[in-house]
Design an enzyme around this catalytic site. Structure first.
Site, PDB file in Angstrom:
ATOM      1  N   MET A 269       0.841  -1.199   0.000  1.00 23.36           N
ATOM      2  CA  MET A 269       0.000   0.000   0.000  1.00 23.36           C
ATOM      3  C   MET A 269       0.872   1.244   0.000  1.00 23.36           C
ATOM      4  SD  MET A 269      -2.971   1.295  -0.028  1.00 23.36           S
ATOM      5  CE  MET A 269      -3.145   3.082  -0.106  1.00 23.36           C
ATOM      6  N   ASN A 271       0.744   4.338   0.997  1.00 28.04           N
ATOM      7  CA  ASN A 271       0.530   5.466   1.909  1.00 28.04           C
ATOM      8  C   ASN A 271       1.660   6.491   1.787  1.00 28.04           C
ATOM      9  OD1 ASN A 271      -1.488   3.699   3.251  1.00 28.04           O
ATOM     10  ND2 ASN A 271       0.356   2.618   3.868  1.00 28.04           N
ATOM     11  N   HIS A 303       6.263  -0.134  -8.059  1.00 28.78           N
ATOM     12  CA  HIS A 303       4.859   0.245  -8.239  1.00 28.78           C
ATOM     13  C   HIS A 303       4.402   1.186  -7.129  1.00 28.78           C
ATOM     14  CE1 HIS A 303       0.595  -0.533  -9.392  1.00 28.78           C
ATOM     15  NE2 HIS A 303       0.388  -0.356  -8.086  1.00 28.78           N
ATOM     16  N   GLU A 304       4.636   0.801  -5.892  1.00 26.48           N
ATOM     17  CA  GLU A 304       4.158   1.634  -4.771  1.00 26.48           C
ATOM     18  C   GLU A 304       4.898   2.967  -4.750  1.00 26.48           C
ATOM     19  OE1 GLU A 304       1.483   0.533  -3.598  1.00 26.48           O
ATOM     20  OE2 GLU A 304       1.708  -1.550  -4.270  1.00 26.48           O
ATOM     21  N   HIS A 307       3.475   5.335  -7.296  1.00 33.79           N
ATOM     22  CA  HIS A 307       2.193   5.927  -6.892  1.00 33.79           C
ATOM     23  C   HIS A 307       2.370   7.303  -6.258  1.00 33.79           C
ATOM     24  CE1 HIS A 307      -1.106   3.294  -7.744  1.00 33.79           C
ATOM     25  NE2 HIS A 307      -0.687   2.284  -7.016  1.00 33.79           N
ATOM     26  N   GLU A 326      -4.304   3.009 -10.865  1.00 34.11           N
ATOM     27  CA  GLU A 326      -3.737   1.654 -10.937  1.00 34.11           C
ATOM     28  C   GLU A 326      -3.280   1.279 -12.345  1.00 34.11           C
ATOM     29  OE1 GLU A 326      -2.672   0.308  -8.497  1.00 34.11           O
ATOM     30  OE2 GLU A 326      -3.807   1.254  -6.877  1.00 34.11           O
TER      31      GLU A 326
HETATM   32 ZN   LIG Z   1      -1.274   0.278  -7.035  1.00 35.44          ZN
END
Ligand SMILES: [Zn+2]
Length: 879
Positions: A269, A271, A303-304, A307, A326
């Site tokens: 995740m 955050n 990936h994270e 983001h 995504e």
């Molecule tokens: Zn993602």
């Protein structure tokens, strides 16, 4: 069937909230027994909000202990609170501070949403709707606020206190307690909130951004696992550097923290400044992690991290837009891996993932657009369609615009939408504007479910030296979408002459053709090439330039020609797959393969193995028959998984059996005693060697099973050991039970390696597997609340064991349905995810179809199910 709620949420109903929360000051007092959360929310009415408009905050399973506005406690008549919402009846029509206090019990939170304890560590998961389980809030992604977090906790059990942003204070709080204060200057939606408190070890490093900002990096984990975090740290630094080079994006805080936890519903995740990871996507060392694990860690860390720009700084207006962050971020991580490793190999494996995970979703009862327009439970939309098809849509956009045009659009996207919550329409608008093109038809890709069928035929007129390609597209109806529109498809192509070289043409007409790309936008097109001296073999859909199912009129000879001569590696790989698929499908449908057809395929496989110009990793992907699930979906109806299993088994023997000596020689030649390195070249070599081992076992070579057992014993790393175990398990060789027992004894103490054992155990397609899986699950020591263990065992059985899950007596279906009912009471997300294994049921032959339906109906009759599981069940049964 009773459910938590039957309410459906529609995109068309979106409206901004009448109030905005602009600043959040949270105070957590954590003890072993309970956690008290005091929230000071600075609230402003939005322009146009009428006096007397109530403020309705989301909650979930909360116990309110006090509520005040600007310091004054509210009278009972001024608000209404229940477990799921808090309504302030008539809030002031000016900026005010709402103060609430709730009490939580994280240690009993088995849903793993909101604040919970994982192996003693307090941690959070808020996407998509977990923050409302922490405090009453406008829990929607379009409410962006700055957050300040104070945490107080016992120093002995929680010496580490982390939250988003930068740490601005810390100290002693008396009575064995201590505190820390964190502040995140970037406004963010609540789903990006995170907090961690626990007794954790860590490794640290730093990164200097292109503009000279020094960022402190840390990865936190349970004590004793620090040595397994270095690959993740290395991946993080490479990701930070890549995003600067490729997209001009720098990191924007002084700290970047990652925490690995062992109980986690997702992979990881993003955050803000405090990524929380499922520990399986952090921990790696050569004797417990495989090459696949290393690559997954690299990919998900990237990936994270990516983001931070595509997701955090620019976020989604509402959850219907999930694909905005995504799909785009998966595209970015795919590009990162392609640049770090082999682009061709990455593309082939991404297409394999798309076909095995997304195409079945798109063609089954759970089909939905990449941007859905309604949902009952948003947790059920974290799907392959939103992620993988979403990435394909972005990839097509990049293909249509070219690298420079795509980058221009991305730059404008960052410039225009930074700090905002936005939509798919706004995303496409920047590309249209930056490139001066119309993308209104392209947008249909986001709105329309289903995998399009692309049918291509060709003809050649030798006298006129003209070559014609006829293309047609069609998308079948999907649930809720009976009629479909034509899509814009970039179809990369080339024409190959009889000598294997590319062929040119003097003119082309009939459609939009740009160099090596046909852009199909109508239902059909006929393209005429003139000045074509010989009949060419077309190489179509190079690089899988559009996510479609293509059928062509190519002969097996044409395909074998492409397997040798296509300059596009994807095309070569696809050609071999197509040749094998045609033989397998024919045999399942009652037309046995001709000997010379198998001989030709065998020769093409042998030539691929012997070709020194091809990567080992590419060969590892090419030297394999299509999987059973893919054969099943290609056939499409009245599936008998046992028959498919047998046919594939026989085809393996027919194609690869006579190659035993070549396979063995190549296998031995690839043996190496160099120390383990996880780079692309070494992992490619191991992948090919392990593929050859797999072929020796699957093709019935007499020495195959023993060779696998020897490799298992002699392996110096987990990649080779696990591969030997997996091929033995898949074929259920005489040695398999002994190897599995040994593996459990040696590695059962490491939960992440135990998962590998669970998956191999559950994927064996022998008749005894169901009883073994039942026994493992029934063991009182089996960790029944850990998502990784449950998915590794029952998830693998439902997804990777087609013959035993779909046993004609229905026992496999009943077992999984009972499991879903049980787990649903504790963790609805895990239950709903495993239940999606049933999506194949409408395709099965009548006996199995009836058995599956009966298991689903019995689950429905059981009574109370979570909204997550009820939603999947209803949609699956309707299919
Ligand atoms: Zn993602």
């Amino acid at each position: 069937m009773r459910t938590d709620s039957e309410h459906t949420i529609y995109l068309k109903d979106y409206t901004p909230s009448p109030y905005a929360i602009v600043a959040v000051d949270l105070d957590f007092r954590i003890t072993a027994e309970s956690t008290r959360v005091r929230a000071l929310l600075t609230v402003e009415p939005r322009e146009g909000t009428e006096p007397g408009t109530p403020l309705v905050l989301d909650g979930n399973e909360l116990t309110l202990t006090s509520v005040a506005i600007d310091g004054a406690p509210l009278m009972v008549s001024s608000y209404a609170a229940d477990a799921d919402s808090l309504t302030i009846v008539e809030p002031p029509l000016r900026r005010f501070v709402l103060e609430t206090e709730v009490s939580l019990k994280p240690q009993t939170n088995t849903r793993l949403m909101g604040l919970y304890r994982s192996s003693g560590t307090w941690c959070t998961q808020c996407e998509p709707e977990g923050f409302r389980r922490i405090t009453y809030y406008l829990d929607r992604p379009d409410n962006l606020a700055v957050f300040k977090v104070t945490m107080t906790a016992p120093r002995d059990i929680a010496p580490v206190l982390l939250a988003n942003g930068n740490k601005i204070g810390a100290g002693d709080a008396g009575d064995g307690m201590h505190y820390a204060v964190w502040e995140d200057p970037h406004p963010k939606p609540a789903y990006l909130f995170a907090l961690v408190a626990g007794d954790l070890g860590s490794i640290t490093d730093n990164f200097t951004t292109a503009s000279g900002r020094k960022v402190d990096l840390a990865i936190y984990c349970e004590h004793g696992k620090e040595d397994q975090c270095h690959w993740a740290m290395d991946s993080l630094k490479r990701s930070m550097s890549w995003d600067e080079r490729r997209f001009g994006r720098e990191y924007d805080l002084d700290i970047f923290n990652i925490v690995a936890v062992s109980d986690f519903n997702f992979g990881a995740m993003e955050n803000k400044g405090l990524n929380i990871f499922n520990d399986k996507l952090v921990f790696a060392k050569p004797d417990t992690a495989t090459d696949g694990d290393y690559e997954n860690i690299e990919r998900v860390i990237a990936h994270e991290y990516f983001h931070n720009w595509t997701g955090n700084r620019i976020t989604c207006r509402d959850w219907f837009q999930l694909c905005l962050k995504e799909g785009l971020t998966v595209y970015r991580d795919q590009e990162f891996t392609s640049d770090e490793r082999s682009r061709a190999v990455k593309r082939i494996s991404d297409v394999q993932t798309l076909r095995s995970a997304q195409f079945p979703e798109d063609g089954g009862p759970l089909a939905h657009p990449a941007r859905p327009d309604q949902y009952r439970e948003i947790n059920n939309f974290y799907t392959a369609t939103v992620y993988e098809k979403g990435a394909e849509i972005v990839r097509m956009l990049a293909t249509l615009l070219g690298e420079a045009g795509f980058r221009k659009g991305m730059d404008l996207y960052f410039e225009r939408h930074d700090g905002r919550a936005t939509t798919i329409e706004a995303f496409l608008a920047v590309f249209a504007e930056a490139n001066q093109i119309d993308l209104s038809q392209f947008q249909t890709w986001y709105l329309q479910a289903g995998t399009p069928k692309l049918t291509v035929s060709d003809s050649y007129d030798a006298a006129a030296q003209t070559y014609r390609l006829k293309l047609e597209q069609k998308t079948e109806p999907t649930p809720g979408q009976p009629t479909k529109q034509a899509l814009v498809m970039p179809i990369k192509f080339g024409l190959i002459g009889p000598n294997g070289s590319p062929m040119g043409w003097s003119s082309v007409s009939g459609s939009d053709v740009r160099d090596d790309m046909i852009v199909l936008s109508g239902d059909s097109a006929e393209i005429v090439f003139t000045g074509v001296a010989n009949r060419p073999v077309p190489s179509l859909l190079r690089g899988f330039s559009a996510p479609v199912n293509m059928t062509t009129t190519l002969t097996q000879e044409n395909r074998l020609f492409l397997a040798r001569h296509d300059s596009d590696p994807f095309g070569r790989w696809q050609a071999l797959q197509d040749v094998s698929m045609a033989l397998a499908v024919g045999a399942v449908n009652g037309t046995p393969w001709a000997d010379d057809a198998v001989t030709a395929l065998r020769q093409a496989m042998a030539d691929t193995l012997a070709n020194d110009n091809l990567d080992d990793a590419f060969k590892a992907l090419a030297l394999v028959l299509p999987g059973e699930a893919l054969i099943a979906r290609t056939i499409g109806k009245d599936i008998d998984p046992a028959k498919i299993h047998d046919v594939r088994d026989q085809l393996n023997r027919a194609v690869f059996g006579p190659l035993t000596s070549q396979l063995t020689v190549a296998y031995i030649k690839l043996t190496s005693d160099l120390p383990y390195v996880p780079d692309a070249a070494s992992s490619g070599r191991r992948a090919l060697r392990n593929r050859l081992l797999g072929l020796l076992v699957a093709s019935g070579a007499s020495e195959g099973p023993k060779l696998a057992a020897q490799q298992y014993e002699a392996a110096a790393n987990m990649t080779d050991r696990f591969a030997a175990l997996a091929v033995s398990g898949a074929a259920w060789t005489a040695e398999a039970p002994m190897l599995l027992a040994d593996f459990r004894t040696k590695f059962g103490g490491d939960p992440l390696v135990l998962d590998k054992w669970l998956s191999v155990s559950a994927s064996a397609q022998d008749d005894g597997v169901l009883e073994r899986v039942r026994a493992i699950l029934g063991d009182p020591n089996f960790p029944k609340n850990n998502p990784n263990r449950l998915r590794a065992l029952v998830g693998a059985f439902a997804m990777n064991n087609p013959t035993q899950f779909a046993r004609p007596d229905g026992a496999g279906f009943r077992f999984v349905a009972d499991f879903v009912a049980d787990v649903d009471t504790r963790n609805p997300q895990v239950a709903a995810r495993v239940l999606t294994g049933f999506r194949i049921w409408p395709m099965l032959e009548p006996v199995r179809r009836a058995a599956a339906k009966s298991a689903l109906t019995a689950l429905q009759a059981k009574g109370h199910l979570s909204r997550n599981t009820a939603d999947i069940l209803t949609r699956t049964l309707a299919g």
